[in-house]
Design a protein around this motif. Structure first.
Motif, PDB file in Angstrom:
ATOM      1  N   GLN A   1       0.814  -1.215   0.000  1.00 46.23           N
ATOM      2  CA  GLN A   1       0.000   0.000   0.000  1.00 46.23           C
ATOM      3  C   GLN A   1       0.848   1.266   0.000  1.00 46.23           C
TER       4      GLN A   1
ATOM      5  N   ASP B   1       3.859   3.378  -5.089  1.00 47.56           N
ATOM      6  CA  ASP B   1       3.159   4.140  -6.130  1.00 47.56           C
ATOM      7  C   ASP B   1       2.942   3.292  -7.367  1.00 47.56           C
TER       8      ASP B   1
ATOM      9  N   GLY C   1      -4.328  -2.004  -4.468  1.00 45.89           N
ATOM     10  CA  GLY C   1      -4.615  -0.786  -5.219  1.00 45.89           C
ATOM     11  C   GLY C   1      -3.411  -0.161  -5.897  1.00 45.89           C
TER      12      GLY C   1
ATOM     13  N   PRO D   1      -0.284  10.927 -11.760  1.00 47.36           N
ATOM     14  CA  PRO D   1      -0.917  10.270 -10.611  1.00 47.36           C
ATOM     15  C   PRO D   1      -2.395   9.955 -10.825  1.00 47.36           C
ATOM     16  N   ALA D   2      -3.099  10.771 -11.602  1.00 50.75           N
ATOM     17  CA  ALA D   2      -4.523  10.494 -11.844  1.00 50.75           C
ATOM     18  C   ALA D   2      -4.672   9.180 -12.602  1.00 50.75           C
TER      19      ALA D   2
ATOM     20  N   ASN E   1      -3.702   6.308 -10.253  1.00 53.63           N
ATOM     21  CA  ASN E   1      -4.781   6.043  -9.296  1.00 53.63           C
ATOM     22  C   ASN E   1      -5.939   5.312  -9.956  1.00 53.63           C
TER      23      ASN E   1
ATOM     24  N   GLY F   1      -4.891   1.768 -10.391  1.00 58.82           N
ATOM     25  CA  GLY F   1      -4.886   1.115  -9.087  1.00 58.82           C
ATOM     26  C   GLY F   1      -6.294   0.797  -8.597  1.00 58.82           C
ATOM     27  N   ASP F   2      -7.221   1.742  -8.813  1.00 65.05           N
ATOM     28  CA  ASP F   2      -8.620   1.506  -8.419  1.00 65.05           C
ATOM     29  C   ASP F   2      -9.228   0.370  -9.233  1.00 65.05           C
TER      30      ASP F   2
ATOM     31  N   ARG G   1      -7.750  -2.947  -7.940  1.00 63.77           N
ATOM     32  CA  ARG G   1      -8.328  -3.375  -6.652  1.00 63.77           C
ATOM     33  C   ARG G   1      -9.716  -3.959  -6.869  1.00 63.77           C
TER      34      ARG G   1
END
Length: 140
Positions: free
Chosen positions: A33, A36, A59, A102-103, A106, A109-110, A113
Motif C-alpha cells: 500500500q 506508487d 490498489g 498520478p490520476a 490512481n 490502481g482503483d 483493486r
C-alpha cells in the motif's frame, strides 16, 4: 543476496534500498500500500504472477513486460501497463509515465483493486476451478 548488496554498495546505492525478507501478512499489505507503482520484470516465462494480484489487491498499478502471463493478467484486471520485454528503457519509461500522471496511476490502481476483489477472490476462484474440472470430467 550478498552479491546484490555488494553490487549496490559498489555502485553507491546501498543506502537507497532496504531488504525485507519474510514479511508477515500485515507487513506485506502495508508495504504494498506504500508503493506508487509495482513491477517485477521477470525474464523467465512466469506462469501466473500471484505477486501482481497481491499488489493490485492493494490498489497499486503494475508495469510488466509484454511476456508470459503478464498481458493476460493486465487485460483481465485493467490494473497496469505493459512494456517491451528485456528493454530497461521501455520499463523505466512506462514506470515514469505513471509516476508523472498520478490520476492515471490512481485510476489503474482503483481498477486493479476492484477487479481482483471481484474476479480473483477465493469463492470465484473455487467456482472457476470446479467449472474447469466439470468441463473435463462432465457433470455428475
Amino acid at each position: 543476496m550478498k552479491s546484490l548488496r555488494a553490487r549496490l554498495a559498489e555502485a553507491g546505492y546501498i543506502g537507497e534500498v532496504s531488504f525485507s525478507p519474510n514479511l508477515n501478512r500485515a507487513e506485506k499489505i502495508a508495504f504494498l500500500q506504500a508503493l506508487d507503482v509495482f513491477s517485477v520484470p521477470a525474464h523467465y516465462g512466469e506462469a501466473f504472477g500471484l505477486y501482481l494480484l497481491e499488489a493490485m489487491a492493494a490498489g497499486v498499478p503494475v508495469v510488466q513486460p509484454r511476456t508470459a502471463a503478464f498481458p493476460e493478467i493486465i487485460a483481465a484486471t485493467g490494473g497496469g501497463v505493459l512494456c517491451e520485454p528485456n528493454d530497461p528503457k521501455a520499463l523505466a519509461s512506462a514506470i515514469e509515465e505513471l509516476l508523472l500522471d498520478p490520476a492515471r496511476a490512481n485510476a489503474l490502481g482503483d481498477a486493479a483493486r476492484k477487479s481482483v476483489s471481484e474476479k480473483f477472490n477465493a469463492e470465484t476462484m473455487a467456482h472457476r476451478t470446479l467449472d474447469a474440472f466439470s468441463s473435463v470430467t462432465g457433470p455428475k
